[in-house]
Structure formats: C-alpha cells, structure tokens
Design a protein around this motif. Structure first.
Motif, mmCIF file in Angstrom:
data_model
loop_
_atom_site.group_PDB
_atom_site.id
_atom_site.type_symbol
_atom_site.label_atom_id
_atom_site.label_comp_id
_atom_site.label_asym_id
_atom_site.label_seq_id
_atom_site.Cartn_x
_atom_site.Cartn_y
_atom_site.Cartn_z
ATOM 1 N N GLU A 1 31.789 46.945 43.768
ATOM 2 C CA GLU A 1 32.176 45.998 44.807
ATOM 3 C C GLU A 1 30.997 45.637 45.720
ATOM 4 O O GLU A 1 31.005 44.598 46.373
ATOM 5 C CB GLU A 1 33.323 46.568 45.646
ATOM 6 C CG GLU A 1 34.611 46.771 44.876
ATOM 7 C CD GLU A 1 35.148 45.491 44.254
ATOM 8 O OE1 GLU A 1 35.316 44.492 44.990
ATOM 9 O OE2 GLU A 1 35.385 45.477 43.031
ATOM 10 N N TYR B 1 39.083 48.929 36.924
ATOM 11 C CA TYR B 1 38.651 47.681 36.293
ATOM 12 C C TYR B 1 39.212 47.608 34.882
ATOM 13 O O TYR B 1 39.587 48.630 34.285
ATOM 14 C CB TYR B 1 37.123 47.589 36.295
ATOM 15 C CG TYR B 1 36.547 47.601 37.689
ATOM 16 C CD1 TYR B 1 36.596 46.460 38.486
ATOM 17 C CD2 TYR B 1 35.987 48.750 38.226
ATOM 18 C CE1 TYR B 1 36.095 46.467 39.778
ATOM 19 C CE2 TYR B 1 35.476 48.770 39.525
ATOM 20 C CZ TYR B 1 35.543 47.634 40.294
ATOM 21 O OH TYR B 1 35.057 47.648 41.573
ATOM 22 N N PRO C 1 35.626 34.516 38.524
ATOM 23 C CA PRO C 1 36.118 35.679 39.261
ATOM 24 C C PRO C 1 37.553 36.047 38.918
ATOM 25 O O PRO C 1 38.403 35.175 38.731
ATOM 26 C CB PRO C 1 36.001 35.247 40.722
ATOM 27 C CG PRO C 1 36.045 33.757 40.684
ATOM 28 C CD PRO C 1 35.401 33.348 39.392
ATOM 29 N N ASP C 2 37.806 37.337 38.819
ATOM 30 C CA ASP C 2 39.145 37.887 38.606
ATOM 31 C C ASP C 2 39.412 38.802 39.795
ATOM 32 O O ASP C 2 38.959 39.944 39.824
ATOM 33 C CB ASP C 2 39.186 38.667 37.288
ATOM 34 C CG ASP C 2 40.554 39.253 36.985
ATOM 35 O OD1 ASP C 2 41.541 38.804 37.586
ATOM 36 O OD2 ASP C 2 40.631 40.185 36.152
ATOM 37 N N LYS C 3 40.126 38.279 40.778
ATOM 38 C CA LYS C 3 40.324 38.989 42.040
ATOM 39 C C LYS C 3 41.534 39.920 41.979
ATOM 40 O O LYS C 3 42.502 39.658 41.279
ATOM 41 C CB LYS C 3 40.493 37.989 43.185
ATOM 42 C CG LYS C 3 39.301 37.041 43.375
ATOM 43 C CD LYS C 3 39.614 35.978 44.422
ATOM 44 C CE LYS C 3 38.491 34.962 44.562
ATOM 45 N NZ LYS C 3 37.324 35.500 45.236
ATOM 46 N N LYS C 4 41.450 41.023 42.723
ATOM 47 C CA LYS C 4 42.553 41.979 42.864
ATOM 48 C C LYS C 4 43.066 42.437 41.500
ATOM 49 O O LYS C 4 44.226 42.233 41.136
ATOM 50 C CB LYS C 4 43.690 41.371 43.678
ATOM 51 C CG LYS C 4 43.298 40.982 45.088
ATOM 52 C CD LYS C 4 44.480 40.388 45.846
ATOM 53 C CE LYS C 4 44.088 39.975 47.257
ATOM 54 N NZ LYS C 4 45.223 39.399 48.001
ATOM 55 N N ASN D 1 37.544 43.950 42.113
ATOM 56 C CA ASN D 1 37.329 42.552 41.741
ATOM 57 C C ASN D 1 36.255 42.489 40.664
ATOM 58 O O ASN D 1 35.246 43.197 40.741
ATOM 59 C CB ASN D 1 36.884 41.754 42.970
ATOM 60 C CG ASN D 1 37.896 41.820 44.102
ATOM 61 O OD1 ASN D 1 38.855 41.074 44.135
ATOM 62 N ND2 ASN D 1 37.677 42.748 45.043
ATOM 63 N N GLN D 2 36.475 41.673 39.659
ATOM 64 C CA GLN D 2 35.561 41.633 38.524
ATOM 65 C C GLN D 2 35.395 40.198 38.042
ATOM 66 O O GLN D 2 35.881 39.255 38.660
ATOM 67 C CB GLN D 2 36.088 42.513 37.388
ATOM 68 C CG GLN D 2 37.441 42.056 36.844
ATOM 69 C CD GLN D 2 38.003 42.988 35.783
ATOM 70 O OE1 GLN D 2 37.701 44.167 35.732
ATOM 71 N NE2 GLN D 2 38.850 42.441 34.918
ATOM 72 N N ALA E 1 32.564 38.832 43.065
ATOM 73 C CA ALA E 1 33.815 38.169 42.678
ATOM 74 C C ALA E 1 34.783 38.063 43.849
ATOM 75 O O ALA E 1 35.568 37.118 43.926
ATOM 76 C CB ALA E 1 34.461 38.939 41.528
ATOM 77 N N LYS E 2 34.739 39.024 44.764
ATOM 78 C CA LYS E 2 35.667 39.014 45.897
ATOM 79 C C LYS E 2 35.416 37.834 46.811
ATOM 80 O O LYS E 2 36.352 37.226 47.341
ATOM 81 C CB LYS E 2 35.550 40.317 46.685
ATOM 82 C CG LYS E 2 36.570 40.441 47.804
ATOM 83 C CD LYS E 2 36.485 41.792 48.489
ATOM 84 C CE LYS E 2 37.547 41.923 49.572
ATOM 85 N NZ LYS E 2 37.519 43.264 50.218
ATOM 86 N N LYS F 1 37.782 30.554 45.058
ATOM 87 C CA LYS F 1 38.878 30.644 44.088
ATOM 88 C C LYS F 1 39.026 29.358 43.294
ATOM 89 O O LYS F 1 39.430 29.366 42.143
ATOM 90 C CB LYS F 1 40.185 30.967 44.810
ATOM 91 C CG LYS F 1 41.342 31.266 43.874
ATOM 92 C CD LYS F 1 42.568 31.726 44.651
ATOM 93 C CE LYS F 1 43.720 32.065 43.712
ATOM 94 N NZ LYS F 1 44.924 32.512 44.444
#
Length: 220
Positions: free
Chosen positions: A51, A91, A119-122, A130-131, A171-172, A176
């Motif tokens: 992160e 992850y 981004p792939d959040k949460k 986040n990844q 990513a965070k 979006k």
C-alpha cells in the motif's frame, strides 16, 4: 532450499522451450540461512507494504538492506512465480499468466510494461488492500487462465501517478473513472504491445498522438 528447488524446476521449463537460455547454478553458491520458526511476529514490517508503493521498496530494500534500485528491481522479479491469496496477504491474483507462472523467466518485467493495468480498489471489501488488474484484452481470458494482478510495489517500478515522475503509483489514489489505466501506447511500446493490447490504448482504438498529457506516465 524449497525456494531453490522451485527456481531450478521452473527454470528447466524455460530451457525446454528455449534451449539456448542459460541454466541457473544454485547448488555451488547455496548457503544455509535462517532457522525455521513456528512463529515470526517480529517479521511484520520487514517486507515492503504494497500500500505504500515505492516508498516502502526504498525503505526496506534500499535503505535497510543496502541494495541499489537496480538490485531491488531484480529482487522483485521473484514475483515471476506464485500468486496472492486473500486469505494470506489480502491480495488476489497471479503476477503472471498461467503459462509463464510455471517458468522462471522475465515475464514479470515484460508484463509490467506490455500489459494494460487498471486499479482494483478494496480487494475483497478491504479498504486497506488495493491492487492492479488486467484491463486489456487479457481480461476476457481470465476465467480460463486465472486472474492476473500487480501490487503498487510492482507497478511503481515502471509507472508514476503523474507526468512529473515524482508521485508513486498507487491504486488507492488512482482515479476511478477516466484515463485510469497504466497502458503504454504504440509510440513507447516494448515488444509484446500488439500481443496484449491489439493496437489499443486505454481500451480504445482511438490512440492519441500526444502522450505528454494524461495519467499515468512511465518513469523517466
């Protein structure tokens, strides 16, 4: 010893397909390391926190271990093998495709630049995880080949959050909506761009002429 065995066996898979590649001599330079422990709570924080992006790569590998950035990037190449599990790290996904995950090669580094990432959040509903995931045409194959992902600590080796080269990829904090993809276009493309992106940029056939604007940017 287990890691050496995995590297040796997966490198042999590379040599089967590419006989001219070099095998690895791990036996003659092998040294015994840490004693196996049942608990290792002291190890928390000794690896980079994904992160925190490249700030933690610098803190752990460069400052604490004394590696150069080139050596730190080489060490990150261990992600050529293996995957992230929600139950372990929080992850989810493989760092490479199903074929290359069986080979100890440089596909991890190729994937960072040649594939398109968003981004792939949460992850799994966890705001602290986040990844990055495939957003190019490879996304359509994931049901058959498995989910691919990258962490901030991977992506920041190649990308920055802005054009200045000073803001770490994360990513965070990535937008979006809009141009939220890490996606090298044809003017900067490495080998593999056509293979993974099919002539697109950020999912569009309308490839812009000017890559000096927009987000994100490859590191200078």
């Amino acid at each position: 010893m287990a890691a050496n065995a995995v590297i040796k066996s997966t490198r042999e898979e590379v040599l089967k397909k590419y006989p001219t590649r070099k095998p690895f001599d791990l036996k003659s330079v092998f040294r015994y390391g840490r004693t196996t422990l049942k608990r290792c709570s002291w190890a928390v924080g000794r690896l980079p926190n994904p992160e925190n992006s490249c700030a933690d790569v610098k803190k752990v590998f460069v400052n604490h271990m004394g590696l150069s950035w080139k050596e730190a990037a080489a060490l990150m190449g261990v992600h050529t093998l293996g995957r992230g599990h929600k139950g372990n790290s929080g992850y989810d996904g493989w760092w490479s495709d199903s074929k290359n995950s069986r080979m100890f090669n440089n596909d991890y580094f190729v994937s960072l630049g040649a594939k398109g990432w968003g981004p792939d959040k949460k992850v799994g509903g966890n705001a602290m995880k986040n990844q990055w995931v495939r957003v190019d045409k490879g996304l359509k194959k994931e049901e058959r080949t498995g989910k691919e992902m990258m962490l901030n600590t991977d992506m920041c080796l190649v990308w920055t959050n802005d054009g200045s080269g000073k803001v770490d990829m994360n990513a965070k904090t990535a937008p979006k909506y809009g141009c939220n993809c890490a996606w090298i276009g044809p003017l900067e493309a490495p080998n593999g761009w056509k293979k993974y992106k099919d002539g697109e940029f950020c999912g569009s056939k309308n490839v812009p002429d000017d890559f000096n604007e927009g987000w994100p940017k490859p590191r200078p």
